[in-house]
Design a protein around this motif. Sequence first.
Motif, short mmCIF file in Angstrom:
data_model
loop_
_atom_site.label_atom_id
_atom_site.label_comp_id
_atom_site.label_asym_id
_atom_site.label_seq_id
_atom_site.Cartn_x
_atom_site.Cartn_y
_atom_site.Cartn_z
N ASP A 2 -3.51 -24.61 8.54
CA ASP A 2 -4.91 -24.60 9.23
C ASP A 2 -6.01 -24.70 8.25
N SER A 3 -6.78 -25.75 8.91
CA SER A 3 -8.08 -25.82 7.93
C SER A 3 -7.84 -26.43 6.56
N GLY A 50 -3.04 -28.78 12.69
CA GLY A 50 -3.93 -27.56 12.39
C GLY A 50 -4.82 -28.01 11.03
N GLN A 73 3.27 -24.71 11.59
CA GLN A 73 2.14 -23.89 12.53
C GLN A 73 1.56 -22.67 11.69
N GLY A 74 0.47 -22.83 11.54
CA GLY A 74 -0.25 -21.61 11.38
C GLY A 74 -0.36 -21.53 9.69
N ASN A 109 -4.68 -33.29 13.20
CA ASN A 109 -5.13 -32.34 13.91
C ASN A 109 -4.38 -31.36 14.68
N SER A 146 2.98 -29.09 20.92
CA SER A 146 3.45 -28.34 19.99
C SER A 146 4.97 -27.88 20.17
#
Length: 422
Positions: A191-192, A221, A187-188, A218, A278
Motif C-alpha cells: 500500500d502506497s 495498492g 495485499q496490505g 492500483n 481481489s
Amino acid sequence: MSKTLTEKLLAKASGKVAVSVGDVVTAKIDLISISDGFRDDWIVENGLKPWDPKKVVFSFDHFTPPAKERVIRWWGDAEDSRRFAADLGVPKENIYDVGRHGLSHQVPAEEGWVLPGTFYLAGDTQGATMGALNCFAIAGLFSTWPALATGEIWMVVPESVRIILTGEMPKGILGKDIYFRLLQDLQGRADSRVLEFGGPGLRSLPIDVRMGVANGSNHIGAMTSVFEADQKLLDYVRPRARGPFETVTPDQDAEYAASYEYDLSTFEPLVSGPGDISKIQPLSEVSGTTIQAAYIGSCSGGRMEDLKLAAEILDGRKISPDVRLVVTPISSKVLRDANENGVLQALVRAGATVTSPGCGACDAGNMSPLRLADGETCITASVENYPGRMGSSQAKIYAANAAVVAASALAGEITDPRDYLG
C-alpha cells in the motif's frame, strides 16, 4: 548511499543530487496524459493555461464511439473534449482523436511520448501502466489540474518493494496472471509503495505483458510500478522516441521495504471474481462455469500480445453459439497491426465482434454490443469486474487473461486455454 529506482527517478525529476524515502520533493512533469470526458472547464473560464501545451496529450478512449445520452449529460461529449483541448492550446498533433485514438496510457507509449527516466502524470486511474517503460508514472486524477497549470507536483518519496523475476513465462500466461498473483500475495504489503521489477525473468516478458502487469498497480495498492530497463525495452523505445532519454538503474545494494522473488515458470492462469477484483482463485476452481458473454479488451487486455494469443486459440474454430464474444483493441495502432498480421481475421472468422478501439465494454457507459443483462455471466480480460461495471448489476463478471477468455468463448464455459495451446 545506494538508491532504489524510485529514489533515482524522483531525484532526477526534482533536480536534486539524491533523495531518500520520506523526503518531500517537487517533481517536474515531463508529460501529462488526459482522456476524453476528463476536463475542468473552470480552468478555461479563469484564463489558465498549461505550463507547456506541447507536453499535454489528449487520447479519445472512454466515449469513442459516443456514450449514451445519460453519460453525455454528466461528462459531456467528444466535441466538448475537442473544444477543451483547443482552448488549452494543445497542438493538434497531441490530440489523438478518432482514427488515431486509444487508451490514454497506451497511446503515449506507442507514439514515443513516454520515455525511460521521465516523470509521467495521467488523469486516468491506470496511469501507472507507463511504469513498464522505466519511468515514474502515477495517476493524478483531480490533482492533474493544478499540475497542468504549474508543470510540477509535490510528493513524499515513497518506500519501494523489490520484485525479482526469474525463469521464463509459460505459454498461456499474460500480464494479468502476474499481477493477479501479486494482488493475491501482497495485499496490505504494498500500500502506497512502489513496486520495482527486475531480475533475469524480465527477458521473457514482452513490453505488452509488462504494461499489463503495471496496469494492476492500483488494485495491488501500490502507488505505481517501475520496471528496470533492458534490451527489449530499448528495442521498443528507440524507433519511436520523440527525444533523447537516459535509462535509470537501481543500485545493487539499495534498501527496500520488502523483497520477493518469483519464478515465472511456476505461474498458472488465475481468475478474479465474480464481483471483486481481489477475489483471486486458480482457474481450476471456476472451470465449467457457464458463460453468456466474453470480452477481450480495455487497458488490461487489449494489447497485441493479448490479441495474438486469443487468435491462436480461436484460429480455425468457432465460438459457442451461446456466447457473444466482443474484442476491443486498445488503440488504433493495435487495430491496424492486427489487421495487417492476420490476427483480426482469425478473431472475426471465429465469430468475434471487433469494435472501435478504446475502453469499450469495460465501462457500462460506453457503447458496446456486449452490455450484460440480468443473470448473465461474463468472462472478461478488462480491468474491473465489480457489479454493474459492464451492464446490469445482477450480472456476474469474472476477470482473467485474454487466452482464458478466448478458450471460454469456444467452450461456452470457463476453460483452461492450455487445452487449446497444447
